[in-house]
Design a protein around this motif. Structure first.
Motif, PDB file in Angstrom:
ATOM      1  N   SER A  47       0.648  -1.661   0.085  1.00  0.00           N
ATOM      2  CA  SER A  47       0.054   0.365   0.215  1.00  0.00           C
ATOM      3  C   SER A  47       1.230   1.498   0.127  1.00  0.00           C
ATOM      4  N   CYS A  48       2.088   0.650   1.183  1.00  0.00           N
ATOM      5  CA  CYS A  48       3.344   2.150   0.452  1.00  0.00           C
ATOM      6  C   CYS A  48       3.975   2.030  -0.445  1.00  0.00           C
ATOM      7  N   ARG A  49       3.422   1.135  -1.350  1.00  0.00           N
ATOM      8  CA  ARG A  49       3.754   0.684  -3.015  1.00  0.00           C
ATOM      9  C   ARG A  49       5.647   1.218  -3.239  1.00  0.00           C
ATOM     10  N   HIS A  93       9.562  10.049  -5.064  1.00  0.00           N
ATOM     11  CA  HIS A  93       9.391  10.392  -3.603  1.00  0.00           C
ATOM     12  C   HIS A  93      10.227   9.355  -2.075  1.00  0.00           C
ATOM     13  N   GLU A 144      13.050  17.181  -0.166  1.00  0.00           N
ATOM     14  CA  GLU A 144      11.700  17.580   0.124  1.00  0.00           C
ATOM     15  C   GLU A 144      11.321  16.629   1.019  1.00  0.00           C
ATOM     16  N   ALA A 145      10.222  17.554   2.151  1.00  0.00           N
ATOM     17  CA  ALA A 145      10.109  17.008   3.336  1.00  0.00           C
ATOM     18  C   ALA A 145       9.078  15.914   3.363  1.00  0.00           C
ATOM     19  N   ILE A 146       9.090  14.854   3.702  1.00  0.00           N
ATOM     20  CA  ILE A 146       7.649  14.345   3.091  1.00  0.00           C
ATOM     21  C   ILE A 146       7.013  12.908   4.299  1.00  0.00           C
ATOM     22  N   ALA A 147       5.870  12.620   4.215  1.00  0.00           N
ATOM     23  CA  ALA A 147       5.484  11.274   5.534  1.00  0.00           C
ATOM     24  C   ALA A 147       4.942  10.475   4.230  1.00  0.00           C
ATOM     25  N   ILE A 148       5.505   9.281   4.251  1.00  0.00           N
ATOM     26  CA  ILE A 148       4.723   8.083   4.164  1.00  0.00           C
ATOM     27  C   ILE A 148       4.133   6.986   5.386  1.00  0.00           C
ATOM     28  N   GLY A 149       2.942   6.730   4.523  1.00  0.00           N
ATOM     29  CA  GLY A 149       1.917   5.606   5.479  1.00  0.00           C
ATOM     30  C   GLY A 149       1.363   6.698   6.776  1.00  0.00           C
ATOM     31  N   PRO A 150       1.061   7.308   6.228  1.00  0.00           N
ATOM     32  CA  PRO A 150      -0.101   8.609   7.146  1.00  0.00           C
ATOM     33  C   PRO A 150      -1.147   7.888   7.452  1.00  0.00           C
ATOM     34  N   ASP A 164      -5.112   6.715   6.703  1.00  0.00           N
ATOM     35  CA  ASP A 164      -5.399   7.344   5.812  1.00  0.00           C
ATOM     36  C   ASP A 164      -6.665   7.093   6.134  1.00  0.00           C
ATOM     37  N   TYR A 184     -10.082   9.031   2.603  1.00  0.00           N
ATOM     38  CA  TYR A 184      -8.816   9.138   1.237  1.00  0.00           C
ATOM     39  C   TYR A 184      -8.905   7.107   1.103  1.00  0.00           C
ATOM     40  N   HIS A 223      -6.572   5.504  -2.275  1.00  0.00           N
ATOM     41  CA  HIS A 223      -5.729   5.342  -2.900  1.00  0.00           C
ATOM     42  C   HIS A 223      -5.544   3.579  -3.015  1.00  0.00           C
ATOM     43  N   SER A 282      -5.825   3.113  -6.259  1.00  0.00           N
ATOM     44  CA  SER A 282      -4.958   3.533  -7.116  1.00  0.00           C
ATOM     45  C   SER A 282      -3.598   2.377  -7.235  1.00  0.00           C
ATOM     46  N   TRP A 302      -8.694   9.419  -7.678  1.00  0.00           N
ATOM     47  CA  TRP A 302      -7.441   8.508  -6.954  1.00  0.00           C
ATOM     48  C   TRP A 302      -6.236   8.444  -7.810  1.00  0.00           C
ATOM     49  N   GLY A 358      -0.108   5.882  -2.576  1.00  0.00           N
ATOM     50  CA  GLY A 358       0.081   5.369  -1.375  1.00  0.00           C
ATOM     51  C   GLY A 358       0.136   6.073  -0.804  1.00  0.00           C
ATOM     52  N   VAL A 408       0.986   8.980   0.361  1.00  0.00           N
ATOM     53  CA  VAL A 408       2.790  10.235   0.563  1.00  0.00           C
ATOM     54  C   VAL A 408       2.009  11.411   0.675  1.00  0.00           C
ATOM     55  N   VAL A 409       2.254  11.888   1.884  1.00  0.00           N
ATOM     56  CA  VAL A 409       2.077  13.636   2.322  1.00  0.00           C
ATOM     57  C   VAL A 409       3.433  14.082   1.443  1.00  0.00           C
ATOM     58  N   THR A 410       3.788  15.077   0.823  1.00  0.00           N
ATOM     59  CA  THR A 410       4.791  15.695   0.237  1.00  0.00           C
ATOM     60  C   THR A 410       5.095  17.361   0.763  1.00  0.00           C
ATOM     61  N   SER A 411       4.972  16.613   2.070  1.00  0.00           N
ATOM     62  CA  SER A 411       5.933  18.560   2.300  1.00  0.00           C
ATOM     63  C   SER A 411       5.163  17.883   4.016  1.00  0.00           C
ATOM     64  N   SER A 412       5.933  18.944   4.726  1.00  0.00           N
ATOM     65  CA  SER A 412       5.811  18.605   6.365  1.00  0.00           C
ATOM     66  C   SER A 412       4.902  19.640   6.970  1.00  0.00           C
TER      67      SER A 412
END
Ligand code: SF4
Ligand code: SF4
Lengths: 408, 105
Positions: A97-99, A198, A205-211, A213, A217, A221, A224, B18, B24, B26-30
């Motif tokens: 799911s996190c691809r 990413h 690029e500050a990101i979050a993976i696996g938030p 959902d 949402y 996902h 997709s 979608w 997945g 991904v949140v592309t900023s913090s």
């Protein structure tokens, strides 16, 4: 020039991993996959790879470490079997799911219980809907080739899914066979560099993976994710084409063996295809119109293509190396049968559960299947399609007598 | 960066098709937790009694939700958009300057 060698399936996969030189390998030993990380860790110790090898304390941790590493932007690989993968369970779904295109060699083994370390496909089949692409290899060569192609398939921008490189425990993993290896530079060039869109270690690029959902949402996902799996079919074929140019070895979604005019066919996965091809050759020599389809790609399932390949047959036997426990047929059977639903003049179709827990599959077993199919073609009836092959059954006089003879 | 600019970049709106959402999730900023209002989860509510407050600031670091804003070294009234009503601040205040009451009363 390709390098000729003789290797066990596990060693061949470890050699491929050395040539791929992944950034991270996190693994925990379990029979019969243990040799993969074992050989690989010796490559690490000898300085033949740049890989960070993480010796974790369980398979749950192995898959968790792989997820963390791949999310960070590292190309990551692992290997496991049966109960090892069962312990990864929740993380398998999260990787998908996190691809995250992690590549895992699954050296297939019976999933306990009863406790058993020998080969069947109950581990792989249990994970068939976890969101991983599943490739099945027949031989050492295919296990080696598939793991190299897996990297390219999973990382493709239209796919971005983890890939399982499945091959049969002991039969393929431990038997030493001749093999053609690629030169290190060629593998390196073929897999190229991992360039995720990413990744957590990207300082720009500050990101979050696996938030988390929430319901507004999650569905999108998953939709997709399903698209990634659908797209994989085309990508698998493109990668195979490129691989063929490099090696001369041809791969598709499945292999058709003497299918052109076949009236009776067996559908099978993994090493049993070797035994079945031997039987096909023998029966063909006697003028019988028999053929074989060996599924290489089980996820995504090549339904339309299989329907096309099987539609001209009169009777088909689908061989499942794991039971389904739904009381109505095992996984491969149900999917092949469903794939044939839209075909006009559908062939008769039966299911054989075979080889559970390492039960030997002999050429005589496969001969029996083709002769059962001949009977179905003759009578036009496929009664009791949910069958077992090679189980000692008090009502099956031949098998029971043979088993009694072994006991004496 | 102003909040408005930041918001545009990092927020994926609910019910985004979608095809347009990130893979997945991904949140592309913090730094976007502030856009998620958690105040509605509150069952109890802290009330700041400014006249009794000595500005000792003991409450401020104990709030798990950063809901006690500081300006010019002085605490301000609660940020009720995010305060979840845990009551830690009320417990910690040595001057009885925070009441803790049932939400909605
Ligand atoms: S702990 Fe009490 S007195 Fe101190 S700043 Fe907070 S509210 Fe004011
Ligand atoms: S009640 Fe809890 S969340 Fe609200 S301001 Fe006080 S410490 Fe923070």
């Amino acid at each position: 020039m390709a390098i000729r060698d003789k290797l066990s399936g596990n060693e061949a996969v470890a050699v491929a991993m050395r040539q791929i030189n992944p950034d991270v390998v996190a693994a925990f030993p379990i029979t019969p996959s243990t040799e993969v990380p074992q050989y690989f860790s010796s490559f690490v110790s000898n300085g033949l790879v740049d890989t960070e090898f993480v010796a974790v304390e369980s398979e749950h941790s192995a898959m968790s470490a792989c997820i963390g590493a791949q999310a960070a932007g590292a190309r990551t690989m692992t290997a496991t079997s049966a109960n090892g993968m069962a312990l990864m369970w929740e993380m398998l779904y999260i990787a998908a799911s996190c691809r995250l295109p992690i590549v895992m060699s699954l050296v297939t083994r019976a999933l306990s219980g009863p406790i058993n370390i020998h080969n069947d496909h109950s581990d792989a089949m249990g994970a068939r809907d976890s969101g991983w692409i599943q490739l099945f290899g027949e031989s050492n060569q295919e296990a080696y080739d598939n793991v190299i192609m897996a990297v390219r398939i999973g990382e493709h921008k239209d796919v971005q899914l983890p890939v399982m490189n499945c091959y049969d425990g002991f039969i393929t993993s431990h038997a030493v066979e001749n093999i053609e290896l690629l030169e290190d530079e060629k593998v390196k060039a073929f897999v190229g560099e991992y360039k995720p869109q990413h990744y957590l270690l990207n300082k720009d690029e500050a990101i979050a993976i696996g938030p988390l959902d929430i319901p507004s949402y999650y569905f999108e996902h998953k939709r997709s994710q399903a698209q990634g799996m659908r797209n994989a079919k085309k990508v698998i074929l493109e990668v195979a084409e490129e691989f063929e140019k490099l090696t001369g070895r041809k791969y598709g979604l499945f292999e058709e063996y003497k299918m052109d005019d076949a009236e009776r066919a067996i559908v099978v996965l993994g090493s049993t295809a070797g035994t079945a091809k031997f039987v096909v050759d023998q029966l063909r020599a006697q003028g019988e119109k028999v053929g074989l389809v060996k599924i290489r790609v089980f996820r995504p399932f090549p339904a339309e293509e299989l329907a096309e390949a099987l539609s001209h047959c009169k009777a088909i036997a689908v061989m499942d190396k794991s039971d389904g426990f739904n009381g109505k047929g095992a996984p491969v059977f149900n999917e092949v049968r469903s794939a044939l639903y839209d075909v006009e003049n559908k062939p008769a179709i039966i299911n054989y559960i075979y080889g559970l827990g390492g039960r030997d599959v002999r050429s005589t077993d496969i001969e029996k299947v083709y002769s059962d199919l001949a009977q179905i073609v003759q009578t036009g009836k496929a009664e009791d399609p949910y069958r077992y092959l090679g189980v000692v059954d008090a009502n099956d006089i031949d098998v029971a007598a043979e088993a009694a003879a072994t006991r004496e | 960066m102003s909040d408005a600019v930041k918001k545009d970049k990092c927020i994926i709106e609910e019910h985004t098709p979608w095809q347009e959402t990130t893979l997945g999730g991904v949140v592309t900023s913090s730094g976007n937790a502030q856009y998620y209002k958690t105040g509605g989860w509150r069952a109890m509510k802290p009330i700041w009694k400014e006249d009794q407050c000595k500005q000792c600031l003991l409450c401020w670091p104990t709030c798990p939700d950063s809901s006690i804003p500081i300006k010019d070294k002085k605490r301000q009234d609660f940020d009720y958009d995010h305060c979840k009503g845990c009551g830690v601040c009320a417990k910690v205040c040595p001057f009885n300057a925070i009441d803790f009451v049932v939400e909605g009363e």
